[in-house]
Every structure is written in C-alpha cells, then in structure tokens.
Write a protein that holds these residues in place. Structure first.
Motif, short mmCIF file in Angstrom:
data_model
loop_
_atom_site.label_atom_id
_atom_site.label_comp_id
_atom_site.label_asym_id
_atom_site.label_seq_id
_atom_site.Cartn_x
_atom_site.Cartn_y
_atom_site.Cartn_z
N PRO A 199 0.80 -1.22 0.00
CA PRO A 199 0.00 0.00 0.00
C PRO A 199 0.84 1.28 0.00
O PRO A 199 1.90 1.35 0.61
CB PRO A 199 -0.80 -0.10 1.30
N PHE A 200 0.31 2.27 -0.69
CA PHE A 200 0.90 3.60 -0.74
C PHE A 200 -0.14 4.57 -0.22
O PHE A 200 -1.28 4.58 -0.69
CB PHE A 200 1.26 3.98 -2.18
N VAL A 201 0.25 5.40 0.74
CA VAL A 201 -0.65 6.39 1.31
C VAL A 201 0.05 7.74 1.22
O VAL A 201 1.20 7.88 1.65
CB VAL A 201 -0.99 6.08 2.78
N GLU A 202 -0.65 8.72 0.67
CA GLU A 202 -0.12 10.08 0.63
C GLU A 202 -1.17 11.02 1.18
O GLU A 202 -2.33 10.99 0.77
CB GLU A 202 0.24 10.49 -0.79
N ILE A 203 -0.74 11.83 2.13
CA ILE A 203 -1.62 12.84 2.71
C ILE A 203 -1.12 14.21 2.29
O ILE A 203 0.07 14.50 2.39
CB ILE A 203 -1.64 12.75 4.25
N MET A 224 3.84 -1.06 4.19
CA MET A 224 3.24 0.26 4.03
C MET A 224 4.27 1.30 3.59
O MET A 224 5.41 1.27 4.03
CB MET A 224 2.62 0.72 5.35
N HIS A 225 3.81 2.21 2.74
CA HIS A 225 4.59 3.38 2.33
C HIS A 225 3.71 4.60 2.58
O HIS A 225 2.59 4.66 2.08
CB HIS A 225 4.97 3.30 0.85
N LEU A 226 4.23 5.57 3.35
CA LEU A 226 3.42 6.70 3.77
C LEU A 226 4.21 7.99 3.59
O LEU A 226 5.37 8.08 3.99
CB LEU A 226 3.04 6.53 5.25
N CYS A 239 -7.75 21.17 6.26
CA CYS A 239 -8.33 20.06 5.49
C CYS A 239 -7.24 19.04 5.16
O CYS A 239 -6.04 19.32 5.29
CB CYS A 239 -8.99 20.58 4.21
N VAL A 240 -7.68 17.88 4.72
CA VAL A 240 -6.79 16.78 4.38
C VAL A 240 -7.32 16.08 3.13
O VAL A 240 -8.52 15.82 3.03
CB VAL A 240 -6.71 15.76 5.54
N ILE A 241 -6.42 15.78 2.21
CA ILE A 241 -6.73 14.92 1.07
C ILE A 241 -5.81 13.72 1.18
O ILE A 241 -4.60 13.87 1.30
CB ILE A 241 -6.53 15.64 -0.27
N VAL A 242 -6.40 12.54 1.16
CA VAL A 242 -5.64 11.30 1.31
C VAL A 242 -5.77 10.48 0.03
O VAL A 242 -6.88 10.32 -0.49
CB VAL A 242 -6.19 10.46 2.50
N SER A 243 -4.66 9.97 -0.45
CA SER A 243 -4.66 9.02 -1.57
C SER A 243 -4.20 7.68 -1.02
O SER A 243 -3.17 7.61 -0.34
CB SER A 243 -3.71 9.47 -2.68
N VAL A 244 -4.97 6.64 -1.31
CA VAL A 244 -4.66 5.29 -0.85
C VAL A 244 -4.64 4.39 -2.07
O VAL A 244 -5.65 4.24 -2.75
CB VAL A 244 -5.69 4.76 0.17
N VAL A 287 -4.18 -0.43 -7.74
CA VAL A 287 -2.81 -0.62 -8.21
C VAL A 287 -2.65 -2.07 -8.68
O VAL A 287 -3.11 -3.00 -8.02
CB VAL A 287 -1.80 -0.30 -7.09
N GLN A 288 -1.99 -2.23 -9.80
CA GLN A 288 -1.71 -3.55 -10.35
C GLN A 288 -0.26 -3.92 -10.07
O GLN A 288 0.60 -3.04 -10.01
CB GLN A 288 -1.99 -3.57 -11.86
N PRO A 289 0.07 -5.21 -9.94
CA PRO A 289 1.44 -5.62 -9.63
C PRO A 289 2.48 -5.08 -10.61
O PRO A 289 3.61 -4.77 -10.22
CB PRO A 289 1.38 -7.14 -9.66
N HIS A 290 2.12 -4.93 -11.88
CA HIS A 290 3.09 -4.43 -12.86
C HIS A 290 3.34 -2.93 -12.73
O HIS A 290 4.23 -2.39 -13.36
CB HIS A 290 2.64 -4.78 -14.29
N GLN A 291 2.58 -2.26 -11.87
CA GLN A 291 2.73 -0.82 -11.68
C GLN A 291 3.61 -0.47 -10.48
O GLN A 291 3.80 0.70 -10.19
CB GLN A 291 1.35 -0.17 -11.49
N VAL A 292 4.14 -1.48 -9.79
CA VAL A 292 4.95 -1.24 -8.60
C VAL A 292 6.34 -1.84 -8.79
O VAL A 292 6.48 -3.05 -8.98
CB VAL A 292 4.29 -1.84 -7.34
N GLY A 293 7.35 -0.98 -8.75
CA GLY A 293 8.73 -1.43 -8.85
C GLY A 293 9.29 -1.78 -7.49
O GLY A 293 9.05 -1.09 -6.50
N LYS A 294 10.05 -2.87 -7.44
CA LYS A 294 10.67 -3.32 -6.19
C LYS A 294 11.86 -4.18 -6.56
O LYS A 294 11.78 -5.01 -7.47
CB LYS A 294 9.63 -4.13 -5.38
N GLN A 295 12.97 -3.98 -5.88
CA GLN A 295 14.17 -4.79 -6.05
C GLN A 295 14.63 -4.86 -7.51
O GLN A 295 15.07 -5.91 -7.99
CB GLN A 295 13.95 -6.20 -5.48
N GLY A 296 14.52 -3.77 -8.23
CA GLY A 296 14.99 -3.71 -9.61
C GLY A 296 14.09 -4.34 -10.65
O GLY A 296 14.47 -4.51 -11.79
#
Length: 118
Positions: free
Chosen positions: A2-6, A38-40, A57-62, A103-112
């Motif tokens: 998960p990616f969370v941005e406030i 988690m990534h925040l 105010c707060v805008i949250v993207s999850v 989010v789809q698995p091909h949209q997340v980069g990890k470990q190169g």
C-alpha cells in the motif's frame, strides 16, 4: 504494498512521528495488509482549498493491490480511515477527502523489477 499520501494545510507540528506510525497501522489493518509493506508520505503546510474554504483540510490518496478495487471494499476502508483522521486531527468529515487508487502488480517497482515478477 500500500501507498498512502496525505496532503494537508495543517502545519508539520500537527503531524508527529507517532501520528504517522498510528496512521500506518490503521491503514494496514483497514486494508488487511502487513504494516511492514506500508509506504506513507505526509505533505504539510500546503496551500489548499476544499469546499470553497481554506480552513484545515486533508486529502488522502490510498493505493493498494487487490483491495481498493470495489465500492464495497472502499466503503469499509473509508469508514476506518475517516474515524482515525477525525479523532487524531480534530477535523470534521467534510474537511477530509480520500481517493482510492487500484494498483496492479506491474505498476509497482521493487528490487529492480516489478511485483509481477517477484
């Protein structure tokens, strides 16, 4: 993963490390994901307007894989995240908005590579 941005116009003093850790735990539990994944990011002190007002105010993207794909799922996630934010930040529900991203698995980069190949 998960990616969370406030994004908020609250000052950085309103968002402590303890708040971030508690939010991470809250969202991980709401999504049924391990907290270790988690990534925040919290962006404070922004110039923002919500509903015609510049009041706090707060805008949250999850974004997450497989758990933000339906209205029923997001309704449950939304209730838990709203409860946390209204309690912790002292904001009314009309000063908070949450955007859920599938989010789809091909949209997340990890470990190169991307998660599709891990």
């Amino acid at each position: 993963m998960p990616f969370v941005e406030i994004q908020t116009n609250l000052p950085s003093s309103a968002v402590s490390e303890d708040f971030m850790k508690a939010l991470s735990a809250c969202v991980a539990a709401a999504l049924g994901k391990p907290e270790q994944r988690m990534h925040l990011v919290v962006n404070t002190g922004l110039q923002m307007l919500t509903g015609g007002s510049c009041s706090p105010c707060v805008i949250v993207s999850v974004g997450a894989i497989g758990v933000t794909d339906s209205a029923d799922q997001n309704k449950q996630h939304s209730a838990k995240i709203f409860d946390f934010l209204t309690k912790e930040l002292g904001l009314s529900k009309d000063r908070i908005a949450i955007r859920f991203l599938s989010v789809q698995p091909h949209q997340v980069g990890k470990q190169g590579t991307v998660l599709s190949f891990l």
